[in-house]
Design a protein around this motif. Structure first.
Motif, PDB file in Angstrom:
ATOM      1  N   PRO A 106      67.280 -77.704 -54.006  1.00 35.52           N
ATOM      2  CA  PRO A 106      66.813 -79.093 -53.920  1.00 35.52           C
ATOM      3  C   PRO A 106      66.205 -79.611 -55.214  1.00 35.52           C
ATOM      4  CG  PRO A 106      66.123 -77.885 -51.994  1.00 35.52           C
ATOM      5  CD  PRO A 106      66.697 -76.884 -52.938  1.00 35.52           C
ATOM      6  N   TYR A 107      65.709 -78.703 -56.057  1.00 38.66           N
ATOM      7  CA  TYR A 107      65.078 -79.156 -57.293  1.00 38.66           C
ATOM      8  C   TYR A 107      66.026 -79.020 -58.477  1.00 38.66           C
ATOM      9  CZ  TYR A 107      61.270 -77.616 -54.289  1.00 38.66           C
ATOM     10  OH  TYR A 107      60.454 -77.412 -53.224  1.00 38.66           O
ATOM     11  N   CYS A 108      67.108 -78.280 -58.314  1.00 39.88           N
ATOM     12  CA  CYS A 108      67.925 -77.881 -59.465  1.00 39.88           C
ATOM     13  C   CYS A 108      68.933 -78.976 -59.803  1.00 39.88           C
ATOM     14  CB  CYS A 108      68.655 -76.578 -59.137  1.00 39.88           C
ATOM     15  SG  CYS A 108      69.766 -76.034 -60.426  1.00 39.88           S
ATOM     16  N   ASP A 109      69.022 -79.299 -61.083  1.00 40.44           N
ATOM     17  CA  ASP A 109      69.934 -80.357 -61.509  1.00 40.44           C
ATOM     18  C   ASP A 109      71.396 -79.987 -61.333  1.00 40.44           C
ATOM     19  OD1 ASP A 109      68.369 -82.455 -62.205  1.00 40.44           O
ATOM     20  OD2 ASP A 109      67.977 -81.734 -64.224  1.00 40.44           O
ATOM     21  N   GLU A 157      60.297 -71.974 -67.676  1.00 42.41           N
ATOM     22  CA  GLU A 157      61.388 -72.629 -68.390  1.00 42.41           C
ATOM     23  C   GLU A 157      61.074 -72.618 -69.874  1.00 42.41           C
ATOM     24  OE1 GLU A 157      61.878 -76.473 -66.702  1.00 42.41           O
ATOM     25  OE2 GLU A 157      63.352 -75.784 -65.248  1.00 42.41           O
ATOM     26  N   LEU A 160      67.116 -76.994 -72.653  1.00 44.83           N
ATOM     27  CA  LEU A 160      66.139 -76.016 -72.184  1.00 44.83           C
ATOM     28  C   LEU A 160      66.835 -74.999 -71.301  1.00 44.83           C
ATOM     29  CD1 LEU A 160      65.120 -76.465 -69.020  1.00 44.83           C
ATOM     30  CD2 LEU A 160      63.900 -78.337 -70.030  1.00 44.83           C
ATOM     31  N   LYS A 192      67.386 -84.305 -67.327  1.00 47.05           N
ATOM     32  CA  LYS A 192      66.658 -83.522 -66.333  1.00 47.05           C
ATOM     33  C   LYS A 192      66.024 -84.420 -65.262  1.00 47.05           C
ATOM     34  CE  LYS A 192      63.625 -79.669 -65.766  1.00 47.05           C
ATOM     35  NZ  LYS A 192      62.317 -79.172 -66.099  1.00 47.05           N
ATOM     36  N   HIS A 193      66.369 -84.124 -64.009  1.00 53.70           N
ATOM     37  CA  HIS A 193      65.845 -84.838 -62.846  1.00 53.70           C
ATOM     38  C   HIS A 193      66.153 -86.328 -62.861  1.00 53.70           C
ATOM     39  CE1 HIS A 193      64.100 -81.123 -61.896  1.00 53.70           C
ATOM     40  NE2 HIS A 193      62.994 -81.222 -62.579  1.00 53.70           N
ATOM     41  N   ARG A 205      71.071 -86.765 -59.106  1.00 53.87           N
ATOM     42  CA  ARG A 205      71.792 -85.607 -58.585  1.00 53.87           C
ATOM     43  C   ARG A 205      73.257 -85.785 -58.944  1.00 53.87           C
ATOM     44  NH1 ARG A 205      68.547 -82.662 -55.380  1.00 53.87           N
ATOM     45  NH2 ARG A 205      69.561 -81.063 -56.600  1.00 53.87           N
ATOM     46  N   TRP A 227      76.016 -85.438 -57.494  1.00 53.90           N
ATOM     47  CA  TRP A 227      76.980 -86.086 -56.609  1.00 53.90           C
ATOM     48  C   TRP A 227      76.700 -87.580 -56.448  1.00 53.90           C
ATOM     49  CZ3 TRP A 227      73.212 -82.647 -55.035  1.00 53.90           C
ATOM     50  CH2 TRP A 227      72.183 -83.167 -54.259  1.00 53.90           C
ATOM     51  N   GLN A 228      75.551 -88.030 -56.936  1.00 50.67           N
ATOM     52  CA  GLN A 228      75.208 -89.429 -56.735  1.00 50.67           C
ATOM     53  C   GLN A 228      75.755 -90.335 -57.830  1.00 50.67           C
ATOM     54  OE1 GLN A 228      70.974 -89.038 -56.752  1.00 50.67           O
ATOM     55  NE2 GLN A 228      70.827 -89.168 -54.539  1.00 50.67           N
ATOM     56  N   ARG A 264      74.343 -94.347 -62.679  1.00 48.14           N
ATOM     57  CA  ARG A 264      73.722 -94.494 -61.370  1.00 48.14           C
ATOM     58  C   ARG A 264      72.798 -95.692 -61.417  1.00 48.14           C
ATOM     59  NH1 ARG A 264      69.023 -91.877 -58.853  1.00 48.14           N
ATOM     60  NH2 ARG A 264      69.270 -92.206 -56.641  1.00 48.14           N
ATOM     61  N   HIS A 265      72.903 -96.561 -60.442  1.00 49.60           N
ATOM     62  CA  HIS A 265      72.072 -97.757 -60.363  1.00 49.60           C
ATOM     63  C   HIS A 265      72.078 -98.523 -61.684  1.00 49.60           C
ATOM     64  CE1 HIS A 265      70.864 -96.541 -56.477  1.00 49.60           C
ATOM     65  NE2 HIS A 265      69.998 -95.627 -56.841  1.00 49.60           N
TER      66      HIS A 265
END
Lengths: 163, 810
Positions: B104-107, B137, B145, B212-213, B216, B218-219, B241-242
């Motif tokens: 859930p947190y991983c890019d 990290e 990174l 980073k973050h 996602r 797939w979005q 995205r957006h």
């Protein structure tokens, strides 16, 4: 069918139904009881450690949503973890399917029974994560009890993290 | 790999594959999916992950890795037996023993190959005690990174950096369970920041810091497009995205990128969503530029243009196109100027490519110049002259390195500065700045040029001559960037003289910007029509009239300098910073301020836009459709990935609206009709070379060999013009405005890193910080180009490269 029998039938129906007690109540002065399984607005659990959103910003709710209701904007915290900048929920588009609740991996999203969603301004339907926390916590105190006798053919459904 | 076919059996199905294929390729050719973790089509087989095991009969009585096993005739391959499936499941289970389950947190989640395989192998719980690693990290540099906990040690990052990029910045350190990925040889990371390690990483171990973050995987909306930075024209996948471009990635394995990108391609997109973008049309009222609506701006511009045409005639109006805009944008601007305004005063600027092209085409014919990259890489000997191609055209540089290592090409470098290409060179010399043409002439046979001019000793020259003479084919590659200013003609003549000295010499003058070649071919010149035909060519004029339904004036216009000094009253500048790129910015500013009407259409507030009467916000590469023409003459398509920011509009659309407002509607509602119209007129130039090769005696004897410092300048790997300055991730990598000095020279001057020094020439002086760099040879001071605050052209407007300068400590 003899002439006029339809009219008589109509009168009979009015006579019969008119003496019943009405099923409706004068909303919003009076509100009917809500069933435990009623699907209301989606709420959010408060994170007990940070006192903020439980959401980790994974975006699965956004992906699961069939109606483009949710938008999660994320960025990086100073310690490298994912920060949720903004959790937006457009109530005006929601169809209460609860796919988002099923998708949430950390049970941040929770069902509530709130349906008092009226506003005078369409923009008022766009709520953020903190408003969702409010809704959830209000609902925790005011939710109806779970029914013991549910109609034939149905089983109580357990939602994640509920009760 | 020969063309001979061999046949084998995969799961009972007969397969025919070319001899030399691997078993994995044989399986994939009939659609049998073999799970892999350490395979990348860009890389050699490695056999690290053991996911691709198959049973082979007849063969060894144990499972074999199909990626490293060559297919042999009569082989019987079993890919789905119970034991094979168990092994694959086991491999993943063992990987998950240490891999954190932080999807859930991983890019990487969504494009993670380990995640996909976990689902494919239907693993729901681990049979082992899981021991997640807990390393923090680690930040490798400004943009990359590494999260060691997620690393599965497939080695793809190590291999792509080594095999494809030729940099070898990463390696495995320590052994067995303690192995991890770290900068190679325990040194500080020597990295070109191309991001390919991030892209090839199958898990979320190597991460892009700008991305980073941010979203996602797939979005994002994925749009195939073309890189807007240099003239290699790599195809990109723009992810947005957006309305924000969040990252760019490689798109396919086709030419010219062959599946890789450089720092500018991978990290250089962030200028698109910069806060500095122009978002509203601006009109100058009472001396100030004030926001306006498009309706106001268009009617203002059309009225003012009409006024100038009525008063001074169409000859007083000119237009400058841009190598940063598409073919379609440039075509639209030249059609507007030629057919609506009625003048041939259309211009485009290039540091040296246009002049080089014309000089070479007039001697050797145009077919000799716009050649494909594959011809470059297939030449026996590749000679790089002048600027380090690894810096200016990084992807071509990487391909050259690979051609040297894989295909046995011989590389000769005659660059001014030491660079990564030198390690791969059979022979290399440090050419004196300004002596590049002399060096080429010396290689072609001239023996009267001293070492102080060319920078190469007689033995070094003889070594290179021998290598060139022994080759069946020779590619001469040079960047036609800022360093060629004032020297393009002699450089082209010297390069042309090489074609007479050696067999099958192919010349590759590499243009500087994404669409420099496109501005040439779309007719952005006062004497050339689209398709690079002269304005007096009746056949071309008839063809254009048939395609557009309007006539084109037949008298060639003056050059841009003559036009501005002469009867210019109005100028339309699209995507070009005339002041910032001028040799003498102050006099250019005066000339532009003197105009009755200056219209600037750009994406940022450039110095030119600041003196404009009307500023129109154009669209960046991610916001419009069209084509860029790369150095080969190949057209790479752009597609709109996001809606233009603010009120910005695609450049062609602004021009089309303006044309409609003036009363000449082109009927364009998208870029496609322009593409179609241009397609009818487009042709690769076909000029017969008829003129003799110029004699360079006079020019070369003047080449400088002074005792003091000589100025060198070229584009830095991370500079990308104005756009690069507004791209945060590129700006991070870019060093400050510096003057690079050799360590020995710095010691003599008593200068350390970061000291304030002054570099002075006959024309002016610049105050800069010093950077002690061993890549600079003695007696040379290098100023990376495109620092707007300290442009090297201040030191010699005609051409700074090779100018004698004095360096003093301040």
């Amino acid at each position: 069918m003899p002439l006029g029998s339809g009219i008589l039938k109509g009168f009979a129906t009015v006579f019969k139904v008119g003496r019943r007690k009405p099923a409706t109540v004068m909303y919003p002065e009076n509100v009917r009881d809500i069933a435990y399984r009623f699907r209301g607005q989606v709420g959010m659990r408060r994170d007990e450690v940070t006192n903020g959103l439980t959401c980790v910003g994974c975006g699965l709710c956004e992906t699961a949503c069939p109606n483009d209701v949710i938008r999660v904007d994320t960025s990086e915290n100073s310690d490298g973890t994912r920060a949720v900048d903004r959790y937006l929920f457009d109530v005006g588009r929601c169809v209460f399917c609860y796919f988002c609740i099923e998708a949430c991996p950390v049970d941040a999203l929770q069902r509530t029974h709130d349906f008092h969603l009226v506003t005078e301004d369409r923009r008022g339907l766009l709520i953020d994560g903190f408003k969702m926390i409010e809704i959830y916590e209000h609902d925790l105190e005011n939710r109806p009890l779970q029914e013991q006798n549910i109609g034939p053919g149905t089983r109580p459904r357990l939602w994640f993290g509920d009760d | 790999m020969s063309n001979e076919l061999i046949s084998l059996t995969v799961d009972g199905v007969e397969v025919q594959v070319p001899a030399g294929s691997t078993v994995l390729q044989a399986c994939e050719s009939i659609g049998v999916e073999i799970p892999t973790l350490c395979t990348d089509p860009r890389l050699d087989p490695y056999g690290a992950c053991r996911m691709c095991v198959v049973e082979i009969q007849p063969g060894p009585p144990r499972p074999m890795a199909s990626c490293t096993m060559q297919a042999a005739p009569g082989m019987n391959v079993v890919t789905d037996s119970k034991s094979i499936k168990d092994i694959r499941k086991h491999v993943i289970e063992l990987q998950l023993q240490h891999h954190p389950l932080d999807c859930p947190y991983c890019d990487q989640a969504g494009t993670c190959e380990l995640q996909d395989e976990t689902f494919a192998q239907e693993i729901h719980q681990s049979p082992y005690e899981t021991v997640p690693k807990a390393h923090p990290e680690e930040i490798l540099n400004e943009v990359i990174l590494i999260n060691h906990n997620r690393c599965i040690l497939c080695g793809r990052c190590v291999r792509i950096c080594d095999e494809q990029i030729g940099v070898y910045a990463l390696d495995f350190v320590h052994r067995a369970i303690g192995t991890f990925i770290a900068p190679a040889q325990h040194k500080e990371m020597d990295c070109e920041r191309c991001g390919m390690c991030i892209e090839t990483c199958p898990v979320g171990a190597l991460l892009s810091r700008p991305f980073k973050h941010a979203a996602r995987s797939w979005q994002t909306d994925k749009t195939a497009s073309t890189c807007p930075h240099c003239s290699v024209g790599c195809s990109l996948l723009v992810e947005s995205r957006h309305g924000d471009v969040v990252r760019t990635r490689t798109n396919g394995l086709e030419e010219p990128a062959n599946g890789i990108l450089c720092a500018k391609g991978f990290f250089g997109h962030s200028y698109v969503n910069s806060d500095d973008r122009l978002t509203k049309p601006l009109i100058r009222r009472d001396g100030r530029l004030e926001p306006a609506t498009w309706r106001e701006a268009i009617s203002h511009v059309s009225g003012a243009l009409r006024g100038v045409i009525d008063r001074n005639g169409p000859g007083a109006v000119g237009a400058v196109g841009s190598p940063n805009c598409t073919n379609e944008d440039n075509y639209a601007l030249q059609r507007f100027t030629r057919q609506v305004v009625g003048s041939n005063n259309v211009y485009s600027q290039s540091s040296g490519f246009h002049e080089t092209f014309h000089a070479l085409a007039s001697v050797l014919g145009s077919r000799a110049v716009l050649r494909s990259q594959s011809e470059l890489l297939e030449s026996d000997v590749i000679l790089v002259v002048g600027a380090d191609i690894g810096q200016t055209h990084n992807v071509v540089g990487a391909h050259i390195k690979r051609a040297v290592r894989r295909n046995g090409r011989r590389l000769l470098t005659a660059t001014r500065l030491a660079g990564t290409l030198d390690q791969y060179a059979a022979a290399s010399v440090r050419v004196r700045p300004g002596g590049e043409a002399a060096l080429l002439a010396a290689l072609a046979g001239r023996d009267d040029l001293p070492e102080s001019v060319t920078g190469a000793s007689d033995t070094a020259l003889q070594t290179m001559r021998d290598a060139l003479a022994a080759a069946g084919s020779v590619a001469v590659v040079w960047d036609t960037g800022v360093w060629t200013l004032g020297r393009t003609e002699e450089l082209a003549a010297a390069a042309a003289s090489l074609t007479q000295a050696f067999a099958d010499v192919r010349l590759f003058p590499l243009a500087e910007r994404a669409n420099t070649v496109g501005t040439l071919l779309t007719g952005m010149a006062p004497d050339m029509l689209p398709g690079l035909r002269p304005v007096t060519d009746p056949e071309a004029l008839a063809e254009i009239e048939a395609a557009t339904g309007a006539a084109t004036p037949q008298d060639a216009g003056p050059s841009l300098a003559d036009f501005l000094a002469g009867d210019a009253r109005a100028l339309y500048v699209m995507g070009e910073d005339l002041i910032g790129s001028a040799g003498d910015p102050d006099s250019m500013r005066e000339q532009l301020a003197d105009l009755d009407l200056l219209i600037v259409q750009d994406i940022f507030m450039s110095p030119t836009a600041e003196v404009a009467d009307v500023v129109l916000p154009g669209a960046s590469f991610a916001e419009k459709g069209g084509h860029f023409t790369n150095f080969e003459g190949r057209r790479g398509a752009l597609a709109p990935a996001i809606i233009p920011v603010g009120d910005a509009r695609p450049d062609w659309e602004i021009i089309a609206r303006l044309a409609a407002a003036v009363g000449n509607d082109f009927g364009w509602r998208s870029h496609e009709p322009i593409t179609a119209e241009l397609e009818r007129l487009w042709r690769m130039p076909d000029i017969e070379g008829s003129e003799p090769i110029a004699d360079l005696n006079g020019a070369l004897s003047q080449a400088n060999g002074s005792e003091g410092f000589t100025l060198a300048t070229e584009q830095h790997l991370y500079t990308a013009g104005v756009t690069g300055r507004h791209a945060p991730s590129l700006a991070l990598m870019l060093p400050d405005a510096v003057a690079e000095l050799n360590p020995a020279d710095a010691e003599v001057l008593g200068v350390a890193d970061g000291d304030a020094i002054s570099v002075a020439s006959h024309a002016g002086a610049l105050n800069l910080k010093s950077l002690v760099a061993s890549r600079v040879p003695r007696g040379v001071v290098n100023l990376p180009d495109r620092f707007l605050d300290a442009p090297p052209r201040r030191l010699d407007p005609a051409g700074p490269n090779g100018t004698p300068v004095q360096v003093t400590k301040r």
